[in-house]
Enzyme design. Structure first.
Site, PDB file in Angstrom:
ATOM      1  N   LEU A  30      30.875  48.311  44.483  1.00  0.00           N
ATOM      2  CA  LEU A  30      31.185  46.944  44.072  1.00  0.00           C
ATOM      3  C   LEU A  30      32.461  46.882  43.229  1.00  0.00           C
ATOM      4  O   LEU A  30      32.763  47.793  42.453  1.00  0.00           O
ATOM      5  CB  LEU A  30      30.025  46.348  43.282  1.00  0.00           C
ATOM      6  CG  LEU A  30      28.655  46.313  43.974  1.00  0.00           C
ATOM      7  CD1 LEU A  30      27.673  45.503  43.145  1.00  0.00           C
ATOM      8  CD2 LEU A  30      28.751  45.755  45.386  1.00  0.00           C
ATOM      9  N   HIS A  31      33.205  45.789  43.403  1.00  0.00           N
ATOM     10  CA  HIS A  31      34.436  45.551  42.661  1.00  0.00           C
ATOM     11  C   HIS A  31      34.474  44.081  42.251  1.00  0.00           C
ATOM     12  O   HIS A  31      33.482  43.350  42.409  1.00  0.00           O
ATOM     13  CB  HIS A  31      35.659  45.937  43.487  1.00  0.00           C
ATOM     14  CG  HIS A  31      35.659  45.364  44.878  1.00  0.00           C
ATOM     15  ND1 HIS A  31      35.712  44.015  45.139  1.00  0.00           N
ATOM     16  CD2 HIS A  31      35.604  45.973  46.103  1.00  0.00           C
ATOM     17  CE1 HIS A  31      35.708  43.802  46.437  1.00  0.00           C
ATOM     18  NE2 HIS A  31      35.630  44.978  47.050  1.00  0.00           N
ATOM     19  N   GLU A  32      35.602  43.628  41.728  1.00  0.00           N
ATOM     20  CA  GLU A  32      35.698  42.274  41.193  1.00  0.00           C
ATOM     21  C   GLU A  32      35.464  41.214  42.271  1.00  0.00           C
ATOM     22  O   GLU A  32      34.977  40.117  41.979  1.00  0.00           O
ATOM     23  CB  GLU A  32      37.063  42.073  40.527  1.00  0.00           C
ATOM     24  CG  GLU A  32      37.281  40.687  39.926  1.00  0.00           C
ATOM     25  CD  GLU A  32      36.239  40.283  38.885  1.00  0.00           C
ATOM     26  OE1 GLU A  32      35.985  39.072  38.727  1.00  0.00           O
ATOM     27  OE2 GLU A  32      35.672  41.199  38.230  1.00  0.00           O
ATOM     28  N   GLY A  33      35.798  41.527  43.507  1.00  0.00           N
ATOM     29  CA  GLY A  33      35.497  40.588  44.579  1.00  0.00           C
ATOM     30  C   GLY A  33      34.008  40.342  44.708  1.00  0.00           C
ATOM     31  O   GLY A  33      33.552  39.195  44.855  1.00  0.00           O
ATOM     32  N   HIS A  34      33.224  41.420  44.654  1.00  0.00           N
ATOM     33  CA  HIS A  34      31.769  41.275  44.680  1.00  0.00           C
ATOM     34  C   HIS A  34      31.276  40.538  43.426  1.00  0.00           C
ATOM     35  O   HIS A  34      30.360  39.721  43.502  1.00  0.00           O
ATOM     36  CB  HIS A  34      31.096  42.647  44.752  1.00  0.00           C
ATOM     37  CG  HIS A  34      31.411  43.420  45.997  1.00  0.00           C
ATOM     38  ND1 HIS A  34      32.212  44.535  45.984  1.00  0.00           N
ATOM     39  CD2 HIS A  34      31.040  43.230  47.290  1.00  0.00           C
ATOM     40  CE1 HIS A  34      32.302  45.019  47.212  1.00  0.00           C
ATOM     41  NE2 HIS A  34      31.614  44.238  48.023  1.00  0.00           N
ATOM     42  N   GLY A 148      32.146  36.801  51.426  1.00  0.00           N
ATOM     43  CA  GLY A 148      33.556  36.625  51.112  1.00  0.00           C
ATOM     44  C   GLY A 148      34.375  36.178  52.302  1.00  0.00           C
ATOM     45  O   GLY A 148      34.130  36.597  53.440  1.00  0.00           O
ATOM     46  N   GLN A 154      33.740  37.917  60.275  1.00  0.00           N
ATOM     47  CA  GLN A 154      32.342  38.187  59.946  1.00  0.00           C
ATOM     48  C   GLN A 154      31.650  36.927  59.457  1.00  0.00           C
ATOM     49  O   GLN A 154      30.540  36.587  59.909  1.00  0.00           O
ATOM     50  CB  GLN A 154      32.269  39.270  58.874  1.00  0.00           C
ATOM     51  CG  GLN A 154      30.884  39.469  58.263  1.00  0.00           C
ATOM     52  CD  GLN A 154      30.870  40.564  57.228  1.00  0.00           C
ATOM     53  OE1 GLN A 154      30.870  41.731  57.557  1.00  0.00           O
ATOM     54  NE2 GLN A 154      30.865  40.188  55.939  1.00  0.00           N
TER      55      GLN A 154
END
Length: 333
Positions: A30-34, A148, A154
């Protein structure tokens, strides 16, 4: 808030639910997008609702020679980020929990839409993605699921599956999160060397170049439409010294409404330059598509569109996209 780690659907189903359940599906790392997805889910669920983050590296989404074994597994760090972002539960099932008895014999088929762009480059990828999304929707039983917009194809396929197969869940798309230099956040960014990262910036730079060209074209169209083609119009333009410029603008706007070809050309120029860098960018595709079916748009298209790109830098394959709106006499969305 303390985030609970669960590994079975029975444990998740046993939880008492007072409000809406919002689910964010991930493959971990996980990163800031998540984190943005999770925070958005928290806002949707509200204080009485529940946010569930799934962490499952789906083997069905990886084709031969792709990075299933290389894909990062960082569950402890994922739980920490999920907790900081407002998740109530991290649901991290085993492969046996998701696929009891091995790989499923019956799967979701993405159809023609799943054979384009990413589907052409990664055969079977979207069948595997839709199959696991369908499974996880059944296992987690959410009211709303968030994805996202970076993975635009997707997201479009999930929306189509939910609509076509009558899943009782709301699908929410969350805008792409970017790093300070414009690179779209991705778990695969960590594979890039410093030199590769500099080359990889061409993906977002190409999209922004296309977006800028689109905004200029739409502004020209709006300008041309605002003043009627009469003698009064010519006199008014002459009075401010713009007769030739506005006439050119009117010709361009009339000949190529919205300018999809010009948008593609502006983006392609950046990518062609990146192909000559060291290390070079190897373009997979650049496409300007209708998000309803991911077919290329024509010169007279109006409405929402997606400018999408995929490329390899070294051994790392990256994707990115931007939404654009054609024919509304405004800038890109």
């Amino acid at each position: 808030m303390t985030t609970t780690l669960l590994s079975t659907a029975d444990e998740l189903h046993a939880r008492v639910r007072a409000g809406r359940r919002a689910v964010v599906m991930t493959m971990g790392a996980l990163h800031e997008g998540h984190a943005t997805l999770i925070r958005t889910a928290r806002g949707i669920a509200g204080p009485d609702g529940e946010v569930v983050v799934t962490v499952f590296v789906n083997p069905l989404q990886f084709g031969q020679g792709e990075d299933l074994d290389r894909y990062p597994r960082t569950l402890d760090a994922d739980i920490e980020l999920a907790q900081e972002s407002g998740a109530d539960v991290v649901f991290a099932p085993s492969a046996d929990e998701v696929y009891p008895g091995g790989e499923p014999q019956v799967r979701i088929t993405a159809g023609p839409m799943g054979e384009r762009l990413e589907g052409s480059s990664r055969p079977g990828h979207f069948d595997g993605m839709l199959t696991v999304v369908a499974k996880l929707l059944h296992l987690t039983r959410p009211d709303v699921a968030l994805y996202g917009q970076k993975d635009a194809q997707q997201l479009a396929l999930i929306r189509r599956m939910v609509r076509d197969l009558n899943f009782g869940v709301e699908i929410v798309g969350v805008p792409t999160v970017r790093e300070d230099d414009g690179l779209a956040l991705s778990s695969r960014n960590r594979y890039l060397s410093a030199a590769e990262r500099r080359t990889a910036l061409a993906l977002s730079s190409a999209l922004f170049a296309g977006q800028d060209r689109h905004a200029a074209q739409e502004a020209l169209r709006a300008r041309a439409r605002e003043v009627p083609a009469t003698r009064a119009r010519a006199e008014a333009l002459s009075a401010i010294g713009e007769s030739r410029a506005a006439a050119d603008a009117h010709a361009v706007a009339t000949a190529v409404p919205g300018g999809p070809a010009a948008v593609r050309a502006a983006a392609r120029q950046v990518l062609d330059e990146a192909a000559r860098l060291d290390p070079p960018l190897a373009l997979d595709y650049l496409a300007l598509v209708d998000p309803s079916d991911f077919t290329e748009i024509g010169h007279d298209f109006t409405g929402e569109a997606v400018l999408a790109v995929a490329a390899r830098v070294g051994a790392t394959r990256l994707i990115d996209n931007l939404p654009l709106t054609f024919g509304t006499f405004g800038a890109a969305s």
